[in-house]
Design an enzyme around this catalytic site. Sequence first.
Site, PDB file in Angstrom:
ATOM      1  N   LYS A   1      -9.481   2.091   9.520  1.00 59.39           N
ATOM      2  CA  LYS A   1      -8.833   3.183   8.802  1.00 59.39           C
ATOM      3  C   LYS A   1      -8.011   2.629   7.640  1.00 59.39           C
ATOM      4  O   LYS A   1      -7.043   1.905   7.857  1.00 59.39           O
ATOM      5  CB  LYS A   1      -7.894   3.960   9.723  1.00 59.39           C
ATOM      6  CG  LYS A   1      -7.373   5.227   9.053  1.00 59.39           C
ATOM      7  CD  LYS A   1      -6.151   5.793   9.736  1.00 59.39           C
ATOM      8  CE  LYS A   1      -4.878   5.446   9.026  1.00 59.39           C
ATOM      9  NZ  LYS A   1      -4.719   6.005   7.683  1.00 59.39           N
TER      10      LYS A   1
ATOM     11  N   GLU B   1       1.065  -7.344  10.936  1.00 60.16           N
ATOM     12  CA  GLU B   1       1.625  -7.878   9.684  1.00 60.16           C
ATOM     13  C   GLU B   1       2.529  -6.788   9.124  1.00 60.16           C
ATOM     14  O   GLU B   1       2.036  -5.753   8.658  1.00 60.16           O
ATOM     15  CB  GLU B   1       0.506  -8.188   8.687  1.00 60.16           C
ATOM     16  CG  GLU B   1      -0.431  -9.284   9.138  1.00 60.16           C
ATOM     17  CD  GLU B   1       0.234 -10.644   9.249  1.00 60.16           C
ATOM     18  OE1 GLU B   1       1.294 -10.846   8.646  1.00 60.16           O
ATOM     19  OE2 GLU B   1      -0.316 -11.490   9.968  1.00 60.16           O
TER      20      GLU B   1
ATOM     21  N   GLU C   1      14.141  -2.973   3.797  1.00 55.53           N
ATOM     22  CA  GLU C   1      13.015  -3.120   2.864  1.00 55.53           C
ATOM     23  C   GLU C   1      12.940  -1.896   1.946  1.00 55.53           C
ATOM     24  O   GLU C   1      12.876  -0.768   2.412  1.00 55.53           O
ATOM     25  CB  GLU C   1      11.708  -3.246   3.650  1.00 55.53           C
ATOM     26  CG  GLU C   1      10.530  -3.516   2.738  1.00 55.53           C
ATOM     27  CD  GLU C   1       9.192  -3.551   3.470  1.00 55.53           C
ATOM     28  OE1 GLU C   1       8.947  -2.670   4.315  1.00 55.53           O
ATOM     29  OE2 GLU C   1       8.402  -4.457   3.182  1.00 55.53           O
TER      30      GLU C   1
ATOM     31  N   CYS D   1       4.180  -7.034  -0.029  1.00 54.40           N
ATOM     32  CA  CYS D   1       5.055  -7.420   1.085  1.00 54.40           C
ATOM     33  C   CYS D   1       5.706  -8.783   0.833  1.00 54.40           C
ATOM     34  O   CYS D   1       6.691  -9.115   1.467  1.00 54.40           O
ATOM     35  CB  CYS D   1       4.264  -7.432   2.381  1.00 54.40           C
ATOM     36  SG  CYS D   1       2.777  -8.429   2.247  1.00 54.40           S
TER      37      CYS D   1
END
Length: 480
Positions: free
Chosen positions: A173, A248, A384, A282
Amino acid sequence: MEKILNYINGELVEPAGKQYFENYEPATGKPYSYVPDSDERDVEKAYQAAKAAFPEWSKMNKEKRFAILMRVSELIEERLEFLAQAESRDNGKPLKLAKTVDIPRAATNFRFYATAILHFASESHSMEDFAINYTLREPIGVAGCISPWNLPLYLFSWKIAPALAAGNTVVAKPSEITPMTAYLLSEICIEAGMPKGVLNIVHGYGHKVGNAIVEHDDIPVISFTGGTVTGAEIARKAGPKFKKLSLELGGKNPNIIFEDCDFESALKTTVYSSFANQGQICLCGSRIFIQSSIYEKFRDAFVEKVKKLKVGNPKDETSNLGAVVSKQHMEKVLSYIRLAEEEGGKILTGGQRVMMEGELANGWYIAPTVIEGLPFTCRTNQEEIFGPVVTLTPFDTEEEVLAMANSTKYGLSSTVWTENLKRAHRVAAQLHTGIVWINCWLVRDLRTPFGGVKNSGMGREGGFEALRFFTEPKNVCVKL
Ligand code: NDP
């Protein structure tokens, strides 16, 4: 508007519920295609196709798997321009970046794992003349691969390629926010002669399609890249089913600039590592720590360079930054800029949405933003943001900067700028991150382990690590 279709059992098909939602172009803020609103029925269909394809694919001669994956890689390369345009339109990233990074890297991922499987070997342990052990590394079965929106085809292929090369079949997906190049990949797979059911791509929302993959009793291995909150939810659900899991997740990466650095090199790369892909990588270094003796000099030179960056139409080759991926994400990033101000930060440049004209008037653009004067413990420096926002913080000693760098719950990557070799190794050893770059950024050798520590995830991708993840070791002991 074009309709994206699921890729199940070798065919492009409508979702079971025949429902679609709109896919937006970030540069204009307008919908331009439809995404299948798939659900667990589509995932089940994809699973059944993958299950049926597994025996043949897993036992296929590696040379044949190699040839099919290489053909996929070649077709991606042949269509580089077309795929790059699609990626840029879907994600808002500068076309130039898609052409030079995203799409070439997707082709490389397939090529890398097509060849890696030919070199993948397993261990043998001799017990002198008493017995010998050898370890078989067998594909696991149907693998679930879920990927995010920031580097859509790049990260999608980074999972799928090793899973397939190792002999698994896949239900995948892509992010529903950027599904286009995964859809175009399904067309490429058909053309490359990928046997039906080997790769299945189900489009739709995370809470429906992603969740159905994670909850599926017979999908024993999940590889996920995305946010830490989603990763934790996946771990909660996959844990009791004892699924093999690779996560991750997010990052809040420190970029440490010592007074003995190569100033120009540190400056140039730091502009890139701060704002590449609108800061939505990231690995971007969002916390910049600068040694006090060069703080002002570096800050002024950095801000001057950032002011010259052009935020513009992603199609325009002169744009350094394009649009951020969605309205919702733009609002999240802007809210963090407001928070930084509330926390006492001083905005040195940027700090607001950029309003464009004409057909781009409703697009989602943010000026590259540099903030100073914040404590390293505040939310802006701990959470973040994942946008074009960085903070500058001075430091005096190695001990001090290491404490600040290691202070977040994340531990994905870090960058260190120094010409002192001993210091470079000393600091690298003490940084709590899965990746450390010394005097460079985003230099990637695909053979190296990739991933983070702490809340940045678990497991490693890259090289043989990924092939080990997508295989199950079985030890066979033979008494001599
Ligand atoms: P999300 O976690 O929101 O989504 C990632 C994927 O998971 C999407 O396909 C999403 O679908 C799906 N998903 C969402 N909810 C669920 C669920 N309950 N069950 C299963 N799947 C679900 O991340 P973003 O797409 O926003 O990506 C940005 C994040 O990814 C950042 O935190 C970034 O740091 C991280 N990232 C980490 C990298 C690494 O290598 N460590 C590399 C790149 C990004 P949907 O889109 O429909 O929500």
